[in-house]
Design a protein around this motif. Structure first.
Motif, PDB file in Angstrom:
ATOM      1  N   GLY A  86      49.305  25.448 -12.872  1.00  0.00           N
ATOM      2  CA  GLY A  86      50.012  26.626 -13.346  1.00  0.00           C
ATOM      3  C   GLY A  86      49.685  27.835 -12.499  1.00  0.00           C
ATOM      4  O   GLY A  86      49.185  27.715 -11.381  1.00  0.00           O
ATOM      5  N   ARG A 120      58.208  23.895 -16.446  1.00  0.00           N
ATOM      6  CA  ARG A 120      57.476  23.877 -17.734  1.00  0.00           C
ATOM      7  C   ARG A 120      55.967  23.789 -17.534  1.00  0.00           C
ATOM      8  O   ARG A 120      55.250  23.113 -18.267  1.00  0.00           O
ATOM      9  CB  ARG A 120      57.958  22.717 -18.622  1.00  0.00           C
ATOM     10  CG  ARG A 120      59.453  22.684 -18.860  1.00  0.00           C
ATOM     11  CD  ARG A 120      59.975  23.950 -19.529  1.00  0.00           C
ATOM     12  NE  ARG A 120      61.356  23.809 -19.972  1.00  0.00           N
ATOM     13  CZ  ARG A 120      62.427  24.202 -19.275  1.00  0.00           C
ATOM     14  NH1 ARG A 120      62.254  24.758 -18.062  1.00  0.00           N
ATOM     15  NH2 ARG A 120      63.639  24.031 -19.749  1.00  0.00           N
ATOM     16  N   ARG A 121      55.497  24.526 -16.514  1.00  0.00           N
ATOM     17  CA  ARG A 121      54.057  24.629 -16.298  1.00  0.00           C
ATOM     18  C   ARG A 121      53.553  25.948 -16.865  1.00  0.00           C
ATOM     19  O   ARG A 121      54.332  26.858 -17.149  1.00  0.00           O
ATOM     20  CB  ARG A 121      53.740  24.528 -14.797  1.00  0.00           C
ATOM     21  CG  ARG A 121      54.095  23.182 -14.215  1.00  0.00           C
ATOM     22  CD  ARG A 121      53.880  23.121 -12.718  1.00  0.00           C
ATOM     23  NE  ARG A 121      54.429  21.888 -12.164  1.00  0.00           N
ATOM     24  CZ  ARG A 121      54.823  21.730 -10.908  1.00  0.00           C
ATOM     25  NH1 ARG A 121      54.731  22.749 -10.058  1.00  0.00           N
ATOM     26  NH2 ARG A 121      55.320  20.590 -10.493  1.00  0.00           N
ATOM     27  N   LYS A 122      52.266  26.051 -17.012  1.00  0.00           N
ATOM     28  CA  LYS A 122      51.695  27.230 -17.657  1.00  0.00           C
ATOM     29  C   LYS A 122      51.755  28.440 -16.727  1.00  0.00           C
ATOM     30  O   LYS A 122      51.349  28.387 -15.569  1.00  0.00           O
ATOM     31  CB  LYS A 122      50.245  26.939 -18.062  1.00  0.00           C
ATOM     32  CG  LYS A 122      49.693  27.887 -19.109  1.00  0.00           C
ATOM     33  CD  LYS A 122      48.526  27.263 -19.851  1.00  0.00           C
ATOM     34  CE  LYS A 122      48.994  26.173 -20.778  1.00  0.00           C
ATOM     35  NZ  LYS A 122      47.890  25.610 -21.586  1.00  0.00           N
ATOM     36  N   VAL A 124      50.691  32.512 -16.906  1.00  0.00           N
ATOM     37  CA  VAL A 124      49.982  33.540 -17.671  1.00  0.00           C
ATOM     38  C   VAL A 124      50.099  34.865 -16.941  1.00  0.00           C
ATOM     39  O   VAL A 124      49.725  34.975 -15.777  1.00  0.00           O
ATOM     40  CB  VAL A 124      48.489  33.169 -17.856  1.00  0.00           C
ATOM     41  CG1 VAL A 124      47.757  34.275 -18.614  1.00  0.00           C
ATOM     42  CG2 VAL A 124      48.363  31.844 -18.603  1.00  0.00           C
ATOM     43  N   GLY A 148      56.444  31.471 -20.940  1.00  0.00           N
ATOM     44  CA  GLY A 148      55.298  32.146 -20.349  1.00  0.00           C
ATOM     45  C   GLY A 148      54.360  32.699 -21.412  1.00  0.00           C
ATOM     46  O   GLY A 148      54.728  32.818 -22.589  1.00  0.00           O
ATOM     47  N   ILE A 149      53.166  33.030 -20.989  1.00  0.00           N
ATOM     48  CA  ILE A 149      52.152  33.593 -21.888  1.00  0.00           C
ATOM     49  C   ILE A 149      51.827  34.997 -21.424  1.00  0.00           C
ATOM     50  O   ILE A 149      51.405  35.210 -20.284  1.00  0.00           O
ATOM     51  CB  ILE A 149      50.873  32.736 -21.895  1.00  0.00           C
ATOM     52  CG1 ILE A 149      51.173  31.323 -22.418  1.00  0.00           C
ATOM     53  CG2 ILE A 149      49.778  33.392 -22.743  1.00  0.00           C
ATOM     54  CD1 ILE A 149      50.000  30.366 -22.288  1.00  0.00           C
ATOM     55  N   LEU A 178      42.796  28.825 -21.250  1.00  0.00           N
ATOM     56  CA  LEU A 178      44.191  28.413 -21.454  1.00  0.00           C
ATOM     57  C   LEU A 178      44.573  27.242 -20.562  1.00  0.00           C
ATOM     58  O   LEU A 178      45.485  26.479 -20.873  1.00  0.00           O
ATOM     59  CB  LEU A 178      45.126  29.598 -21.187  1.00  0.00           C
ATOM     60  CG  LEU A 178      45.057  30.758 -22.179  1.00  0.00           C
ATOM     61  CD1 LEU A 178      45.910  31.925 -21.692  1.00  0.00           C
ATOM     62  CD2 LEU A 178      45.510  30.316 -23.564  1.00  0.00           C
ATOM     63  N   PHE A 179      43.887  27.099 -19.434  1.00  0.00           N
ATOM     64  CA  PHE A 179      44.152  26.006 -18.499  1.00  0.00           C
ATOM     65  C   PHE A 179      43.140  24.871 -18.644  1.00  0.00           C
ATOM     66  O   PHE A 179      43.166  23.922 -17.869  1.00  0.00           O
ATOM     67  CB  PHE A 179      44.125  26.538 -17.063  1.00  0.00           C
ATOM     68  CG  PHE A 179      45.231  27.484 -16.733  1.00  0.00           C
ATOM     69  CD1 PHE A 179      46.435  27.025 -16.210  1.00  0.00           C
ATOM     70  CD2 PHE A 179      45.089  28.843 -16.958  1.00  0.00           C
ATOM     71  CE1 PHE A 179      47.462  27.907 -15.906  1.00  0.00           C
ATOM     72  CE2 PHE A 179      46.109  29.736 -16.652  1.00  0.00           C
ATOM     73  CZ  PHE A 179      47.304  29.262 -16.140  1.00  0.00           C
TER      74      PHE A 179
END
Length: 202
Positions: A86, A120-122, A124, A148-149, A178-179
């Motif tokens: 991500g 659809r990867r993280k 932040v 997204g975050i 988060l990861f």
């Protein structure tokens, strides 16, 4: 393409105040070797680093495993076929937030972020601005709706920080959480309210 030997994390530094968050993340990951870091830094991000930390662009780039030019939209991280865990934008300016929210992909930071969302990867975003206007809030909502975050670097005072470093480390550690990237001595974990404190309110 073979899977990378260890997770790859894309770290972007843009022109908002708070360059120290991106730098501290790079420092932590360089020390731990937990993942392969890919850095992309905007011109404004480099300028802010000089102002806030008295660091040159080359000082920060030396902390990353791989460095990409923000103008190079043909870089590896601009493609969904490039595997990664991500991306973190630390800090994320409101200009960068707007570019991501509206899919402009006008430089490598926003293009790489676009890739994270489409794959659809993280993603932040350590969004840094205050107070927030309606455009900022709507852009944050748009990015959140896309997966997204939004992670404003808001200090946690329940940890009773004793220094600015304590605040920075805790925030960086929570982002790495988060990861699921392992780290040590960054986050003071919440263990519940002490019985002494509870008794004071009963």
């Amino acid at each position: 393409m073979n899977a990378p030997a260890k997770p790859r994390l894309v770290i972007a530094i843009t022109g908002a105040s708070g360059t120290v968050y991106g730098v501290r993340m790079l420092e932590q990951l360089r020390a731990s070797g937990a993942c392969e870091t890919h850095l992309v830094m905007s011109a404004s991000g480099a300028l802010t680093a000089t102002q806030e930390l008295a660091l040159k662009r080359t000082d920060i780039e030396a902390l990353a495993d791989v460095v990409h030019n923000v103008k190079d939209v043909g870089a590896t991280i601009a493609s969904g076929s490039f595997k990664s865990a991500g991306m973190v934008i630390a800090p994320c300016s409101m200009k960068t937030l707007a570019s991501i929210a509206h899919g402009f992909a006008d430089n490598l930071v926003s293009r790489a972020a676009d890739v994270m969302l489409k794959e659809r990867r993280k993603l932040v975003l350590m969004a840094r601005e205050t107070p927030l206007n309606l455009a900022h809030l709507r852009n944050m909502t748009a990015v959140t709706e896309m997966g997204g975050i939004i992670f404003p670097p808001v200090p946690a005072f329940y940890t009773q920080p004793e220094s600015l470093d304590d605040i920075i480390n805790h925030t960086v550690g929570r982002v790495l959480d988060l990861f699921d990237i392992p780290h040590t001595q960054l986050v003071k974990r919440w263990e519940g309210i002490s019985k002494l404190t509870q008794n004071e309110y009963h």
